[in-house]
Motif scaffolding. Structure first.
Motif, PDB file in Angstrom:
ATOM      1  N   SER A  53      79.327 -26.660 -31.033  1.00 47.66           N
ATOM      2  CA  SER A  53      78.038 -27.336 -31.278  1.00 47.66           C
ATOM      3  C   SER A  53      77.215 -27.320 -29.995  1.00 47.66           C
ATOM      4  CB  SER A  53      78.235 -28.793 -31.726  1.00 47.66           C
ATOM      5  OG  SER A  53      78.667 -29.580 -30.637  1.00 47.66           O
ATOM      6  N   ALA A  54      75.925 -27.567 -30.136  1.00 47.13           N
ATOM      7  CA  ALA A  54      75.083 -27.696 -28.948  1.00 47.13           C
ATOM      8  C   ALA A  54      75.454 -28.953 -28.171  1.00 47.13           C
ATOM      9  CB  ALA A  54      73.611 -27.734 -29.334  1.00 47.13           C
ATOM     10  N   THR A  55      75.934 -29.959 -28.889  1.00 51.17           N
ATOM     11  CA  THR A  55      76.373 -31.193 -28.234  1.00 51.17           C
ATOM     12  C   THR A  55      77.519 -30.892 -27.267  1.00 51.17           C
ATOM     13  OG1 THR A  55      75.720 -32.407 -30.213  1.00 51.17           O
ATOM     14  CG2 THR A  55      77.232 -33.522 -28.717  1.00 51.17           C
ATOM     15  N   SER A  79      63.594 -36.599 -28.334  1.00 49.41           N
ATOM     16  CA  SER A  79      64.559 -35.543 -28.611  1.00 49.41           C
ATOM     17  C   SER A  79      65.659 -36.112 -29.485  1.00 49.41           C
ATOM     18  CB  SER A  79      65.167 -34.994 -27.316  1.00 49.41           C
ATOM     19  OG  SER A  79      66.025 -33.889 -27.603  1.00 49.41           O
ATOM     20  N   PHE A  80      66.557 -35.219 -29.906  1.00 48.71           N
ATOM     21  CA  PHE A  80      67.750 -35.684 -30.602  1.00 48.71           C
ATOM     22  C   PHE A  80      68.639 -36.383 -29.564  1.00 48.71           C
ATOM     23  CE2 PHE A  80      71.989 -34.789 -32.597  1.00 48.71           C
ATOM     24  CZ  PHE A  80      71.812 -35.703 -33.627  1.00 48.71           C
ATOM     25  N   ALA A  82      71.598 -36.246 -28.751  1.00 51.28           N
ATOM     26  CA  ALA A  82      72.579 -35.443 -28.006  1.00 51.28           C
ATOM     27  C   ALA A  82      72.071 -35.049 -26.619  1.00 51.28           C
ATOM     28  CB  ALA A  82      72.955 -34.187 -28.798  1.00 51.28           C
ATOM     29  N   SER A  83      70.738 -34.897 -26.482  1.00 47.02           N
ATOM     30  CA  SER A  83      70.171 -34.514 -25.180  1.00 47.02           C
ATOM     31  C   SER A  83      70.457 -35.575 -24.112  1.00 47.02           C
ATOM     32  CB  SER A  83      68.643 -34.340 -25.270  1.00 47.02           C
ATOM     33  OG  SER A  83      68.270 -33.505 -26.324  1.00 47.02           O
ATOM     34  N   VAL A 131      63.517 -30.322 -23.030  1.00 49.24           N
ATOM     35  CA  VAL A 131      63.809 -29.916 -24.410  1.00 49.24           C
ATOM     36  C   VAL A 131      62.630 -29.084 -24.910  1.00 49.24           C
ATOM     37  CG1 VAL A 131      64.308 -30.782 -26.738  1.00 49.24           C
ATOM     38  CG2 VAL A 131      65.047 -32.090 -24.733  1.00 49.24           C
ATOM     39  N   ASP A 157      67.530 -27.731 -22.884  1.00 51.70           N
ATOM     40  CA  ASP A 157      68.004 -27.935 -24.256  1.00 51.70           C
ATOM     41  C   ASP A 157      67.110 -27.077 -25.154  1.00 51.70           C
ATOM     42  OD1 ASP A 157      68.702 -28.652 -26.806  1.00 51.70           O
ATOM     43  OD2 ASP A 157      68.919 -30.800 -26.356  1.00 51.70           O
ATOM     44  N   SER A 159      67.905 -26.001 -28.112  1.00 51.81           N
ATOM     45  CA  SER A 159      68.463 -26.082 -29.473  1.00 51.81           C
ATOM     46  C   SER A 159      67.485 -25.603 -30.538  1.00 51.81           C
ATOM     47  CB  SER A 159      68.864 -27.526 -29.787  1.00 51.81           C
ATOM     48  OG  SER A 159      69.970 -27.895 -29.009  1.00 51.81           O
ATOM     49  N   HIS A 160      66.168 -25.793 -30.286  1.00 52.66           N
ATOM     50  CA  HIS A 160      65.159 -25.419 -31.279  1.00 52.66           C
ATOM     51  C   HIS A 160      64.631 -24.004 -31.066  1.00 52.66           C
ATOM     52  CE1 HIS A 160      63.776 -29.927 -31.708  1.00 52.66           C
ATOM     53  NE2 HIS A 160      65.072 -29.760 -31.867  1.00 52.66           N
ATOM     54  N   SER A 183      71.590 -24.437 -30.336  1.00 55.48           N
ATOM     55  CA  SER A 183      72.321 -24.988 -31.481  1.00 55.48           C
ATOM     56  C   SER A 183      72.251 -24.015 -32.650  1.00 55.48           C
ATOM     57  CB  SER A 183      71.713 -26.325 -31.921  1.00 55.48           C
ATOM     58  OG  SER A 183      72.312 -26.745 -33.149  1.00 55.48           O
ATOM     59  N   HIS A 185      73.351 -25.163 -35.766  1.00 58.45           N
ATOM     60  CA  HIS A 185      73.446 -26.024 -36.950  1.00 58.45           C
ATOM     61  C   HIS A 185      72.555 -25.425 -38.049  1.00 58.45           C
ATOM     62  CE1 HIS A 185      72.336 -29.453 -39.485  1.00 58.45           C
ATOM     63  NE2 HIS A 185      73.485 -29.990 -39.126  1.00 58.45           N
ATOM     64  N   LYS A 188      68.748 -25.295 -37.895  1.00 61.36           N
ATOM     65  CA  LYS A 188      68.105 -24.634 -36.749  1.00 61.36           C
ATOM     66  C   LYS A 188      67.702 -23.201 -37.127  1.00 61.36           C
ATOM     67  CE  LYS A 188      68.631 -28.444 -34.519  1.00 61.36           C
ATOM     68  NZ  LYS A 188      69.683 -28.951 -33.671  1.00 61.36           N
ATOM     69  N   GLY A 195      77.771 -25.028 -34.678  1.00 63.25           N
ATOM     70  CA  GLY A 195      77.959 -24.104 -33.566  1.00 63.25           C
ATOM     71  C   GLY A 195      76.905 -24.285 -32.505  1.00 63.25           C
ATOM     72  N   TYR A 329      61.190 -37.042 -33.197  1.00 64.88           N
ATOM     73  CA  TYR A 329      62.332 -37.926 -33.274  1.00 64.88           C
ATOM     74  C   TYR A 329      61.910 -39.351 -32.948  1.00 64.88           C
ATOM     75  CZ  TYR A 329      64.995 -33.575 -32.935  1.00 64.88           C
ATOM     76  OH  TYR A 329      65.491 -32.332 -33.148  1.00 64.88           O
TER      77      TYR A 329
HETATM   78  C1  LIG Z   1      70.256 -30.152 -33.019  1.00 67.84           C
HETATM   79  C2  LIG Z   1      70.040 -30.583 -31.621  1.00 67.84           C
HETATM   80  C3  LIG Z   1      71.094 -30.844 -30.742  1.00 67.84           C
HETATM   81  C4  LIG Z   1      72.531 -30.874 -31.175  1.00 67.84           C
HETATM   82  O1  LIG Z   1      72.923 -29.713 -31.793  1.00 67.84           O
HETATM   83  P1  LIG Z   1      74.356 -29.654 -32.531  1.00 67.84           P
HETATM   84  O2  LIG Z   1      74.628 -28.196 -32.599  1.00 67.84           O
HETATM   85  O3  LIG Z   1      74.143 -30.276 -33.879  1.00 67.84           O
HETATM   86  O4  LIG Z   1      75.324 -30.394 -31.712  1.00 67.84           O
HETATM   87  C5  LIG Z   1      70.798 -31.145 -29.428  1.00 67.84           C
HETATM   88  N1  LIG Z   1      69.528 -31.208 -28.997  1.00 67.84           N
HETATM   89  C6  LIG Z   1      68.481 -30.990 -29.816  1.00 67.84           C
HETATM   90  C7  LIG Z   1      67.105 -31.046 -29.268  1.00 67.84           C
HETATM   91  C8  LIG Z   1      68.708 -30.681 -31.165  1.00 67.84           C
HETATM   92  O5  LIG Z   1      67.674 -30.508 -31.976  1.00 67.84           O
END
Ligand SMILES: *Cc1c(COP(=O)(O)O)cnc(C)c1O
Length: 384
Positions: A53-55, A79-80, A82-83, A131, A157, A159-160, A183, A185, A188, A195, A329
Motif C-alpha cells: 500500500s502507499a501507507t 490530504s488523506f 496516511a500522509s 501531496v 505523496d 498517491s494521486h 498508491s 488502490h 486511484k 498496493g 478531504y
Molecule cells: C490513497 C492515498 C494514500 C494511501 O494509499 P493506500 O495505498 O490506500 O495506502 C495516501 N495518501 C494519499 C494522498 C492518498 O490519496
C-alpha cells in the motif's frame, strides 16, 4: 450510483492475473521486480520498491530517511490521513501546512513563512511531505529550494499522480525530492488491488526500503554481517511484511500498458466539466499551464456564501440522485484522533475554506458521456 472513482479491469488484466495463479510463485516471483522496473521507467526514477500500500510506502520511506521519536514531519493539511500517520508510526510528531486555494496543494508561501518561524524557534521539520492533490503536481522546484535552505528531506505523496507531469518532467522522477510514493488502490489511477510503491534515485535509500519491506531480513551474501552456512539469512533491522504479491504486480503491469490512455481520458472528462460547468457559481480546478494533471479527482468548490450554507443539502441531493459525490478531504487536524493528541494544531484558513466548499464529483476512465451529462445537469439544477 455513479461513483466518484472506479477501477477499469480489462480481459487482458484478468488473463495476466490468471497466468500468475497458474504459476508456482504467488508472491516473491518474477512479477514484482518487473513491475518495479516498469514503474521506475514510467516515472524516470532510478529505483522502485513495490509494497502492499502507499501507507506502507510512506512508513518505510520515513524510516529510511532516519525519522525517529523526537523527529518532526510536516505535511499538507488537506490530504488523506496516511500522509500524516506515517510520522506517528515512527514515534515522530506531525504538523500541517496550509493549502493554496487554487491548486489545493501545499501553499509555498505558507510553507516558507512556517519554516522561517520554525527556524527562529529551533523546531524545523526533518521531513516535509507535499501531496500532489487530485493529480496536479506541487511546485517541487520551489519546495526543493526551501529544503536546501532549511535542511529538511522530502517525500512526495504522489498517491494521486502516477502519469502526471510538471514542466514536461514526470511526477516521481525525484529530481527535487528524496522519495516519491504512489498508491495503486482501486480508486486511484491504476490499480493492483491494494498496493503502493516508493521510488528514489538513491541506491542506499532503495536498499534500506527493500530491507524494511521484508522483516529487515536479508539473504544476499554480500550484505550478511555473519555467515553460518548455506541456510543462513539474517535480520538486521526491525522490518515489516509489506511485500506486494506477484498476483497484484501482474495486474499492475497489465494496467501500466494503458496508463497514458487512462490519463488522456481523465483529462478529456476534466476538460468537458471545465467547459460545461464554467458558467455556474462554482470554482473549478485551476489548471496550471506547465502541469499535466492525472485527474485522479475532480473537485468543484461552491463559490457563493449562499451555496456554501446549502452544501449539506446539495451533497445529499446529489447522492439521492445516484451521484456518488465525496469529500477529499477533511482537514487532517480536524479528525478526533488528531484533536485528542494535542491542542496545538491551528485551524488553517485555506484548509477551512476548502473544506466548507469542496465536493468531489465523478471522474473515472470508463465513465460514459451520458453519465457525465447527467452529473452536469444535476449540478445545474442544484446551484442555479
Ligand atoms: C490513497 C492515498 C494514500 C494511501 O494509499 P493506500 O495505498 O490506500 O495506502 C495516501 N495518501 C494519499 C494522498 C492518498 O490519496
Amino acid at each position: 450510483m455513479i461513483p466518484y472513482g472506479k477501477q477499469e479491469i480489462t480481459e487482458a488484466d484478468i488473463a495476466a492475473v490468471e497466468r500468475v495463479l497458474r504459476s508456482p510463485m504467488l508472491t516473491q516471483g518474477p512479477c514484482v521486480p518487473h513491475f518495479e522496473e516498469k514503474l521506475a521507467n514510467i516515472v524516470s526514477a532510478k529505483y522502485a520498491v513495490a509494497v502492499n500500500s502507499a501507507t506502507s510506502a510512506l512508513h518505510i520511506a520515513c524510516l529510511a530517511l532516519g525519522l525517529k521519536p523526537g523527529g518532526l514531519v510536516w505535511t499538507s493539511s488537506i490530504s488523506f490521513v496516511a500522509s500524516a500517520n506515517c510520522a506517528l508510526y515512527c514515534g515522530a510528531e506531525v504538523d500541517f501546512v496550509d493549502i493554496n486555494p487554487d491548486t489545493f496543494n501545499m501553499c509555498i508561501q505558507s510553507l516558507e513563512e512556517k519554516l522561517h518561524i520554525a527556524n527562529k524557534q529551533g523546531c524545523l521539520p526533518d521531513i516535509v511531505i507535499p501531496v500532489h492533490m487530485c493529480g496536479q503536481s506541487c511546485d517541487m522546484q520551489a519546495i526543493g529550494k526551501l529544503s536546501k535552505k532549511y535542511g529538511f528531506r522530502i517525500i512526495e505523496d504522489a498517491s494521486h499522480a502516477i502519469g502526471a507531469s510538471f514542466i514536461n518532467q514526470p511526477v516521481g522522477n525525484c529530481r527535487y525530492s528524496d522519495i516519491a510514493v504512489f498508491s495503486f488502490h482501486p480508486v486511484k489511477i491504476i490499480t493492483t488491488g491494494e498496493g503502493g510503491a516508493a521510488v528514489t534515485n538513491s541506491a542506499s535509500l532503495k536498499k534500506k526500503m527493500d530491507l524494511l519491506r521484508s522483516h529487515g531480513v536479508t539473504r544476499s551474501p554480500n550484505d550478511l554481517l555473519k555467515n553460518d552456512g548455506e541456510w543462513y539469512y539474517e535480520q538486521q533491522e526491525l522490518g515489516f511484511n509489506y511485500r506486494m504479491t506477484d498476483i497484484a504486480a501482474a495486474l499492475g503491469i497489465s494496467q501500466f500498458d494503458r496508463l497514458q490512455n487512462i490519463i488522456e481520458r481523465r483529462n478529456q472528462l476534466a476538460k468537458f466539466y471545465n467547459e460545461n460547468l464554467a458558467s455556474l457559481p462554482l470554482k473549478l480546478p485551476s489548471i496550471i499551464e506547465s502541469a499535466r494533471s492525472s485527474f485522479h479527482l475532480y473537485v468543484i468548490r461552491l463559490a457563493t456564501r449562499e451555496l456554501i450554507n446549502r452544501k449539506s443539502e446539495i451533497f445529499s441531493e446529489m447522492r439521492a440522485k445516484g451521484i456518488g459525490v465525496n469529500l477529499h478531504y477533511i482537514p487532517i487536524y480536524r479528525h478526533p484522533y488528531y484533536e485528542a493528541r494535542t491542542t496545538s494544531y491551528k485551524s488553517l484558513p485555506g484548509a477551512e475554506a476548502y473544506y466548507e466548499s469542496a465536493i468531489s464529483i465523478p471522474i473515472f476512465p470508463n465513465m460514459t458521456d451520458d453519465n457525465q451529462n447527467f452529473v452536469i445537469r444535476v449540478i445545474e439544477g442544484l446551484v442555479i
